[in-house]
Design a protein around this motif. Structure first.
Motif, mmCIF file in Angstrom:
data_model
loop_
_atom_site.group_PDB
_atom_site.id
_atom_site.type_symbol
_atom_site.label_atom_id
_atom_site.label_comp_id
_atom_site.label_asym_id
_atom_site.label_seq_id
_atom_site.Cartn_x
_atom_site.Cartn_y
_atom_site.Cartn_z
ATOM 1 N N SER A 358 19.691 -50.366 36.214
ATOM 2 C CA SER A 358 21.048 -50.877 35.843
ATOM 3 C C SER A 358 20.863 -51.636 34.564
ATOM 4 O O SER A 358 21.866 -51.282 33.612
ATOM 5 N N MET A 359 20.056 -52.489 34.376
ATOM 6 C CA MET A 359 19.931 -53.049 33.046
ATOM 7 C C MET A 359 19.872 -52.336 31.977
ATOM 8 O O MET A 359 20.131 -52.487 30.726
ATOM 9 N N VAL A 360 18.826 -51.282 32.035
ATOM 10 C CA VAL A 360 18.607 -50.275 30.801
ATOM 11 C C VAL A 360 19.775 -49.600 30.473
ATOM 12 O O VAL A 360 20.051 -49.553 29.332
ATOM 13 N N PHE A 361 20.628 -49.033 31.477
ATOM 14 C CA PHE A 361 21.653 -48.242 30.945
ATOM 15 C C PHE A 361 22.893 -49.216 30.645
ATOM 16 O O PHE A 361 23.676 -48.649 29.965
ATOM 17 N N ARG A 362 23.123 -50.287 31.467
ATOM 18 C CA ARG A 362 24.296 -51.069 30.946
ATOM 19 C C ARG A 362 23.927 -51.467 29.405
ATOM 20 O O ARG A 362 24.940 -51.639 28.805
ATOM 21 N N GLY A 363 22.736 -51.901 29.426
ATOM 22 C CA GLY A 363 22.378 -52.286 27.796
ATOM 23 C C GLY A 363 22.837 -51.221 26.720
ATOM 24 O O GLY A 363 23.235 -51.457 25.623
ATOM 25 N N ALA A 364 22.073 -50.026 27.292
ATOM 26 C CA ALA A 364 22.537 -48.790 26.315
ATOM 27 C C ALA A 364 23.771 -48.624 26.117
ATOM 28 O O ALA A 364 24.456 -48.215 24.854
ATOM 29 N N ILE A 365 24.742 -48.802 27.215
ATOM 30 C CA ILE A 365 26.233 -48.443 26.894
ATOM 31 C C ILE A 365 26.772 -49.397 25.884
ATOM 32 O O ILE A 365 27.344 -49.247 24.875
ATOM 33 N N LEU A 366 26.364 -50.929 26.122
ATOM 34 C CA LEU A 366 26.877 -51.933 25.364
ATOM 35 C C LEU A 366 26.147 -51.844 23.736
ATOM 36 O O LEU A 366 27.022 -52.136 22.956
ATOM 37 N N LEU A 367 25.289 -50.827 23.485
ATOM 38 C CA LEU A 367 24.836 -50.691 22.001
ATOM 39 C C LEU A 367 25.358 -49.352 21.651
ATOM 40 O O LEU A 367 25.630 -49.424 20.625
ATOM 41 N N SER A 368 25.488 -48.409 22.316
ATOM 42 C CA SER A 368 26.105 -47.118 21.909
ATOM 43 C C SER A 368 27.366 -46.921 21.983
ATOM 44 O O SER A 368 27.973 -46.286 21.107
ATOM 45 N N ALA A 369 28.399 -47.790 22.855
ATOM 46 C CA ALA A 369 29.584 -47.583 22.830
ATOM 47 C C ALA A 369 30.575 -48.657 22.131
ATOM 48 O O ALA A 369 31.748 -48.746 22.313
ATOM 49 N N VAL A 370 29.719 -49.270 21.255
ATOM 50 C CA VAL A 370 30.465 -50.524 20.625
ATOM 51 C C VAL A 370 30.327 -50.412 19.065
ATOM 52 O O VAL A 370 28.937 -50.046 18.560
ATOM 53 N N THR A 371 31.109 -50.655 18.191
ATOM 54 C CA THR A 371 30.898 -50.602 16.776
ATOM 55 C C THR A 371 29.922 -51.698 16.447
ATOM 56 O O THR A 371 30.067 -52.845 17.185
ATOM 57 N N ASP A 372 29.267 -51.503 15.268
ATOM 58 C CA ASP A 372 28.232 -52.744 15.037
ATOM 59 C C ASP A 372 28.891 -53.986 14.534
ATOM 60 O O ASP A 372 28.290 -55.023 15.157
ATOM 61 N N GLU A 373 30.163 -54.089 14.253
ATOM 62 C CA GLU A 373 30.794 -55.348 14.083
ATOM 63 C C GLU A 373 31.296 -56.010 15.208
ATOM 64 O O GLU A 373 31.508 -57.199 15.156
ATOM 65 N N MET A 374 31.221 -55.372 16.367
ATOM 66 C CA MET A 374 31.400 -56.087 17.623
ATOM 67 C C MET A 374 30.261 -56.238 18.596
ATOM 68 O O MET A 374 30.396 -56.799 19.662
ATOM 69 N N ARG A 375 28.884 -55.687 18.046
ATOM 70 C CA ARG A 375 27.884 -55.652 18.908
ATOM 71 C C ARG A 375 27.389 -57.138 19.514
ATOM 72 O O ARG A 375 26.931 -57.312 20.566
ATOM 73 N N GLY A 376 27.461 -58.116 18.377
ATOM 74 C CA GLY A 376 27.031 -59.346 18.701
ATOM 75 C C GLY A 376 27.838 -60.202 19.640
ATOM 76 O O GLY A 376 27.367 -60.656 20.708
ATOM 77 N N ARG A 377 29.207 -59.948 19.481
ATOM 78 C CA ARG A 377 30.216 -60.406 20.687
ATOM 79 C C ARG A 377 29.885 -59.936 21.850
ATOM 80 O O ARG A 377 30.013 -60.765 22.943
ATOM 81 N N MET A 378 29.803 -58.435 21.985
ATOM 82 C CA MET A 378 29.444 -57.825 23.414
ATOM 83 C C MET A 378 28.115 -58.477 23.991
ATOM 84 O O MET A 378 28.010 -58.731 25.252
#
Length: 436
Positions: A358-378
């Protein structure tokens, strides 16, 4: 949000070290072993190496602070108050730190915050060496350290998507999560072995010295400025609020957070481990039972990471999260039904494997499905969810255990995880449709 809504990593940002390394198909046992492709990239390897040091070193202080507070006060209540003193600033600064990580060079932010963490570790050492025995000083230092951690964590995780390509994000998350879970096992064991030998002050000093290694590794990372060139953008309340609005507009992100909240709040039974060790598994020895119960989930997570080659190349990330959360709930329910300590440990270890997936794929979704300018906030929100969920679970399970008995509370919580996760999956298809 389905696959058409996901944003791929911007060209030239996730592969600073050149073209993707060519590799022969993995055969035999290598198909099952941990996927180490991201370690071929020097920048990611430096970041990951720094995580190895902090994963163990941070646990030394995590053990030393409550030990010192209990030695001073003789009260477990004060240990609990100290935990709260660390949680509040961590939550606040993680949310703000996520916004900051989207407005400035993330390497620079990591250098600043790791320096702050190292300085607080030195101050922990100095107060212990001086024999202050002052709980207020300890709580202030703990609050400061957790504030720096809150600022650090979003930038550290958001940087991964700039260091590896999208197809290696799951493998990179598996590598990082495995190290962190190993630290949860090895760190406390090492602290317990070292305290009688070198004492508390020197334990703090070891952590401080280890953080110097982390600073050197972070110093050698490439610059990671905002891709849109908006380094002058503010990082205030409006920007934090925009992060939450972004989540509400992208259902797959919202569902990934809800999946973790469901699993942790309803299904994390650690608050009941002492009661179960003293009552249900007392015949095995209360101390042995308690130690095994607390160690089983992280040990399972480590094993899951070591064999992450079995899942890190999966493309249906949404289904991997759904399956992992359902498996977690089922394993926790089975643990609640177990009258044997050994079956209980096995089911908790299975839950640990599911938690790793769960950690691996939730983390991957948060990195791949988000634009770079929003990644920090996510990642700031992610840090808050990961830290807050288990603490809410402690309250919920403690209350339910007192009212219905610990085994009933654990079993009911596990079954509730399965039911709620399946209901979410049926009601909102965005997560099950998501793939890279």
């Amino acid at each position: 949000m389905d696959t058409s809504e996901s944003s791929s990593t911007a060209p030239g940002t996730a592969d600073d070290d050149g073209p993707s390394p060519q590799e022969a198909p993995r055969r035999g046992w290598r198909r099952w072993a941990m996927d180490t492709r991201p370690l071929r990239r020097p920048a990611y390897r430096r970041l990951w190496s720094s995580t190895i040091v902090t994963a163990v070193g941070s646990q030394l202080t995590a053990v030393a602070v409550p030990k010192q507070i209990y030695d001073i006060t003789g009260s477990s209540a004060w240990v609990g108050y100290a935990s709260l003193a660390g949680l509040v600033p961590m939550v606040a600064f993680a949310l703000w730190g996520g916004a900051v990580a989207d407005t400035m060079d993330r390497r620079r932010l990591l250098l600043i915050t790791n320096t702050g963490i190292a300085v607080t570790s030195v101050l922990f050492w100095l107060q212990a060496a001086a024999g202050l025995d002052n709980v207020a000083v300890l709580m202030v230092l703990l609050a400061a350290q957790q504030a720096f951690f809150g600022l650090n964590a979003p930038a550290r995780t958001a940087s991964i998507a700039r260091l590896v390509p999208a197809q290696e994000l799951a493998a990179a998350n598996a590598l990082g999560s495995t190290v962190m879970q190993t630290g949860l096992v090895a760190g406390p064991l090492l602290a317990g072995a070292l305290i009688p030998v070198i004492g508390l002050p020197e334990l703090y000093l070891v952590d401080a010295l280890a953080l110097c290694v982390t600073l050197w590794a972070v110093y050698r990372l490439p610059a990671l400025p905002p891709l849109d060139g908006s380094a002058a953008r503010r990082a205030g309340i409006r920007e934090i609020a925009e992060g939450f609005r972004y989540i509400s507009r992208h259902k797959v992100l919202l569902l990934s957070f809800l999946a973790d909240i469901v699993a942790m709040v309803f299904g994390m039974p650690r608050a009941l481990f002492p009661q179960l060790a003293a009552q249900t598994y007392a015949s095995y020895g209360e101390g042995l039972a308690l130690g095994l119960l607390f160690a089983a989930i992280p040990i399972g997570a480590v094993l899951g990471g070591l064999f992450s080659g079995t899942f890190s190349r999966a493309r249906r990330h949404g289904w991997m999260v759904i399956g992992a959360v359902v498996a977690w709930g089922a394993a926790i329910a089975a643990f609640g039904l177990s009258g044997s300590l050994w079956f209980a440990v096995v089911f908790l270890a299975v839950a640990g494997v599911a938690d790793m997936v769960s950690m691996v794929f939730r983390g991957a979704i948060l990195l791949s499905a988000v634009t770079d300018e929003m990644r920090g906030r996510m990642q700031g929100v992610f840090t808050v969810v990961v830290a807050g969920g288990p603490r809410l679970a402690d309250v919920l399970h403690g209350t339910a255990g007192a009212a219905f008995g610990p085994r009933t509370a654990v079993t009911g919580g596990g079954l509730l995880v399965v039911a709620v996760m399946l209901a979410l999956t049926a009601a909102a298809p965005a997560l099950r449709r998501y793939r890279i």
